[in-house]
Design an enzyme around this catalytic site. Structure first.
Site, PDB file in Angstrom:
ATOM      1  N   GLY A  19      36.506   1.507 -20.087  1.00  9.24           N
ATOM      2  CA  GLY A  19      37.738   1.183 -19.360  1.00  9.24           C
ATOM      3  C   GLY A  19      37.900  -0.296 -19.099  1.00  9.24           C
ATOM      4  O   GLY A  19      38.466  -0.689 -18.075  1.00  9.24           O
ATOM      5  N   SER A  21      39.487  -2.563 -21.126  1.00 11.09           N
ATOM      6  CA  SER A  21      40.594  -3.242 -21.820  1.00 11.09           C
ATOM      7  C   SER A  21      41.438  -4.048 -20.843  1.00 11.09           C
ATOM      8  O   SER A  21      42.173  -4.951 -21.247  1.00 11.09           O
ATOM      9  CB  SER A  21      41.491  -2.221 -22.537  1.00 11.09           C
ATOM     10  N   ASN A  98      33.185   2.580 -15.901  1.00 14.19           N
ATOM     11  CA  ASN A  98      34.258   2.088 -15.042  1.00 14.19           C
ATOM     12  C   ASN A  98      35.592   2.799 -15.272  1.00 14.19           C
ATOM     13  O   ASN A  98      36.442   2.808 -14.378  1.00 14.19           O
ATOM     14  CB  ASN A  98      34.384   0.580 -15.330  1.00 14.19           C
ATOM     15  N   SER A 152      34.090   3.914  -5.540  1.00 14.10           N
ATOM     16  CA  SER A 152      35.197   3.449  -4.688  1.00 14.10           C
ATOM     17  C   SER A 152      34.788   3.676  -3.237  1.00 14.10           C
ATOM     18  O   SER A 152      33.922   4.528  -2.969  1.00 14.10           O
ATOM     19  CB  SER A 152      36.453   4.278  -4.994  1.00 14.10           C
ATOM     20  N   TYR A 165      41.503  12.278  -5.800  1.00 15.10           N
ATOM     21  CA  TYR A 165      40.805  11.015  -6.092  1.00 15.10           C
ATOM     22  C   TYR A 165      39.557  10.906  -5.206  1.00 15.10           C
ATOM     23  O   TYR A 165      38.473  10.556  -5.680  1.00 15.10           O
ATOM     24  CB  TYR A 165      41.757   9.838  -5.851  1.00 15.10           C
ATOM     25  N   ALA A 167      37.854  13.326  -3.911  1.00 12.12           N
ATOM     26  CA  ALA A 167      36.861  14.284  -4.409  1.00 12.12           C
ATOM     27  C   ALA A 167      36.139  13.703  -5.621  1.00 12.12           C
ATOM     28  O   ALA A 167      34.912  13.776  -5.732  1.00 12.12           O
ATOM     29  CB  ALA A 167      37.547  15.596  -4.787  1.00 12.12           C
ATOM     30  N   LYS A 169      35.607  10.611  -6.473  1.00 14.55           N
ATOM     31  CA  LYS A 169      34.719   9.475  -6.176  1.00 14.55           C
ATOM     32  C   LYS A 169      33.543   9.895  -5.280  1.00 14.55           C
ATOM     33  O   LYS A 169      32.447   9.344  -5.402  1.00 14.55           O
ATOM     34  CB  LYS A 169      35.516   8.330  -5.547  1.00 14.55           C
TER      35      LYS A 169
HETATM   36  N1  LIG Z   1      42.075  -0.930  -8.252  1.00 14.36           N
HETATM   37  C1  LIG Z   1      41.539  -0.418  -7.161  1.00 14.36           C
HETATM   38  O1  LIG Z   1      42.062  -0.557  -6.054  1.00 14.36           O
HETATM   39  C2  LIG Z   1      40.242   0.336  -7.235  1.00 14.36           C
HETATM   40  C3  LIG Z   1      39.507   0.535  -6.046  1.00 14.36           C
HETATM   41  C4  LIG Z   1      38.316   1.254  -6.107  1.00 14.36           C
HETATM   42  C5  LIG Z   1      37.862   1.735  -7.312  1.00 14.36           C
HETATM   43  N2  LIG Z   1      38.584   1.520  -8.440  1.00 14.36           N
HETATM   44  C6  LIG Z   1      38.055   2.063  -9.703  1.00 14.36           C
HETATM   45  O2  LIG Z   1      37.880   0.999 -10.613  1.00 14.36           O
HETATM   46  C7  LIG Z   1      37.908   1.511 -11.951  1.00 14.36           C
HETATM   47  C8  LIG Z   1      38.792   0.614 -12.796  1.00 14.36           C
HETATM   48  O3  LIG Z   1      40.127   0.710 -12.328  1.00 14.36           O
HETATM   49  P1  LIG Z   1      41.152  -0.509 -12.313  1.00 14.36           P
HETATM   50  O4  LIG Z   1      41.544  -0.719 -10.919  1.00 14.36           O
HETATM   51  O5  LIG Z   1      40.620  -1.645 -13.093  1.00 14.36           O
HETATM   52  O6  LIG Z   1      42.414   0.196 -13.021  1.00 14.36           O
HETATM   53  P2  LIG Z   1      43.067  -0.032 -14.458  1.00 14.36           P
HETATM   54  O7  LIG Z   1      44.056   1.068 -14.575  1.00 14.36           O
HETATM   55  O8  LIG Z   1      43.505  -1.421 -14.604  1.00 14.36           O
HETATM   56  O9  LIG Z   1      41.838   0.199 -15.465  1.00 14.36           O
HETATM   57  C9  LIG Z   1      41.364   1.466 -15.788  1.00 14.36           C
HETATM   58  C10 LIG Z   1      40.945   1.460 -17.245  1.00 14.36           C
HETATM   59  O10 LIG Z   1      40.380   2.737 -17.555  1.00 14.36           O
HETATM   60  C11 LIG Z   1      40.907   3.130 -18.816  1.00 14.36           C
HETATM   61  N3  LIG Z   1      40.863   4.581 -18.984  1.00 14.36           N
HETATM   62  C12 LIG Z   1      41.578   5.522 -18.327  1.00 14.36           C
HETATM   63  N4  LIG Z   1      41.299   6.745 -18.808  1.00 14.36           N
HETATM   64  C13 LIG Z   1      40.384   6.567 -19.804  1.00 14.36           C
HETATM   65  C14 LIG Z   1      39.709   7.448 -20.678  1.00 14.36           C
HETATM   66  N5  LIG Z   1      39.903   8.769 -20.654  1.00 14.36           N
HETATM   67  N6  LIG Z   1      38.817   6.925 -21.548  1.00 14.36           N
HETATM   68  C15 LIG Z   1      38.604   5.591 -21.594  1.00 14.36           C
HETATM   69  N7  LIG Z   1      39.225   4.711 -20.805  1.00 14.36           N
HETATM   70  C16 LIG Z   1      40.106   5.196 -19.916  1.00 14.36           C
HETATM   71  C17 LIG Z   1      42.339   2.604 -18.824  1.00 14.36           C
HETATM   72  O11 LIG Z   1      42.891   2.576 -20.117  1.00 14.36           O
HETATM   73  C18 LIG Z   1      42.138   1.232 -18.192  1.00 14.36           C
HETATM   74  O12 LIG Z   1      41.832   0.240 -19.140  1.00 14.36           O
HETATM   75  C19 LIG Z   1      38.384   2.966 -11.823  1.00 14.36           C
HETATM   76  O13 LIG Z   1      37.268   3.824 -11.916  1.00 14.36           O
HETATM   77  C20 LIG Z   1      38.975   3.012 -10.440  1.00 14.36           C
HETATM   78  O14 LIG Z   1      38.962   4.319  -9.898  1.00 14.36           O
HETATM   79  C21 LIG Z   1      39.752   0.823  -8.437  1.00 14.36           C
END
Ligand SMILES: NC(=O)c1ccc[n+]([C@@H]2O[C@H](COP(=O)([O-])OP(=O)(O)OC[C@H]3O[C@@H](n4cnc5c(N)ncnc54)[C@H](O)[C@@H]3O)[C@@H](O)[C@H]2O)c1
Length: 304
Positions: A19, A21, A98, A152, A165, A167, A169
């Site tokens: 994840g 990208s 991630n 998270s 969500y 659940a 995490k």
């Molecule tokens: N942004 C926040 O506030 C926050 C807070 C706590 C935790 N998180 C966690 O951080 C991680 C990254 O999230 P982010 O905030 O960078 O969001 P984001 O949406 O920018 O990035 C998520 C990435 O995961 C990829 N992805 C989704 N489903 C996928 C799959 N089936 N296979 C492969 N890749 C997949 C997406 O294409 C994307 O590139 C997540 O696990 C999210 O739950 C985010």
């Protein structure tokens, strides 16, 4: 603040990131490449991932990064991702699991749609289990390594509009904390970084419940943010500090803070179970080493 001599140990190390990208994963990949590590990225966002890797390689003037389309919910894709790291850069030292989603976070009264309901747990939780199992085998072959789960603060706290969500995490936190013996089994440490809200695309994906805007989104929109740099520092701290294992490290607006696990209650055991626990621990590492050897044989010697 991380010491520059510990950061210099990243040079030449190989990291697999799911994840990455965009968003948090990309920021962590940026930091790893900046400090001389090789990165192998797996994501369903192909154009963004391929462009990112092309930029890393062009800036470095040599091959420092690779991308492969990876749906983390599939074992076959996780295996292809880690095998690509072996093939391109000779092994895997670090893994960041991630990839995650926020859509359909509040599904209490939405349509009873099996596929939609399972997606959240499949991507946010089960895929972390799948990725970890694959990573462990590659790292055991390498002689050790470090895995970080992107959990998270929703793994500890439960705001009302994010039920599924939360659940997903909470599940990751329980999983991360189950690896107490892994350093003794195969020299692999497993930890989790647990951010509060970080400004990424994921935030807008929790806006809707079904077809309507969720009223709780107004609170999320106005909540403080964690700097993405704090999450990156937390990740680097977890992979570089060899004393850390099964740690759940929060990345908060004010910085990093460890969330300690609950202490088991006195009523959970007695003299007999204490003695059995001691005996269990004496044998558990040996038993797990034998199970690992069999798993490695199945995985690396499998005829395709
Ligand atoms: N942004 C926040 O506030 C926050 C807070 C706590 C935790 N998180 C966690 O951080 C991680 C990254 O999230 P982010 O905030 O960078 O969001 P984001 O949406 O920018 O990035 C998520 C990435 O995961 C990829 N992805 C989704 N489903 C996928 C799959 N089936 N296979 C492969 N890749 C997949 C997406 O294409 C994307 O590139 C997540 O696990 C999210 O739950 C985010």
């Amino acid at each position: 603040m991380l010491a520059s001599d510990s950061l210099s140990s990243l040079k030449g190390k190989v990291a697999v990131l799911t994840g990455a990208s965009r968003g948090i994963g990309k920021a962590i990949a940026d930091a790893l490449v900046k400090h001389g590590a090789y990165v192998v990225i797996g994501d369903i966002l192909v154009a963004e991932g391929e462009q990112l890797v092309a930029d890393y390689n062009a800036n470095a003037g040599s091959k420092v990064a690779a991308f492969i389309r990876t749906d983390v919910t599939k074992y076959s894709d996780n295996q292809a991702l880690f095998k690509l790291a072996d093939a391109e850069f000779g092994g895997v030292d670090y893994a960041l699991l991630n990839a995650g989603i926020g859509s359909n976070a509040n599904s209490m009264f939405t349509e009873m749609d099996d596929e939609l309901e399972e997606r959240m747990i499949d991507i946010n939780t089960t895929a972390v289990i799948k990725g970890t199992k694959v990573a462990l085998l590659h790292m055991a072959k390498r002689g050790g390594g470090s895995i970080v789960h992107l959990a998270s603060v929703a793994g500890f706290f439960s705001s009302p509009s994010l039920a599924s969500y939360n659940a997903s995490k909470h599940g990751v936190i329980g999983y991360t904390r189950s690896f107490q013996l892994m350093p003794r089994i195969c020299n692999v440490r497993v930890n989790a970084i647990c951010p509060y809200w970080v400004e990424t695309d994921l935030i807008s994906s929790v806006k809707q419940t079904g077809k309507e805007d969720d009223p709780y989104y107004n609170i999320i929109k106005n909540s403080p943010r964690t700097k993405v740099k704090t999450v990156v520092d937390g990740f680097l701290t977890l992979i570089l500090d060899e004393a850390r294992n099964t740690q759940t490290l929060m990345a908060l607006p004010e910085g990093l803070e460890i969330m300690e696990p609950l202490v088991p209650l006195a009523s959970f055991g007695n003299e007999k179970t204490a003695q059995l626990q001691e005996e269990y621990l004496k044998n558990a590492v040996q038993t797990a080493k034998a199970q690992l050897a069999a798993a490695m044989e199945r995985y690396f010697l499998a005829k395709i």
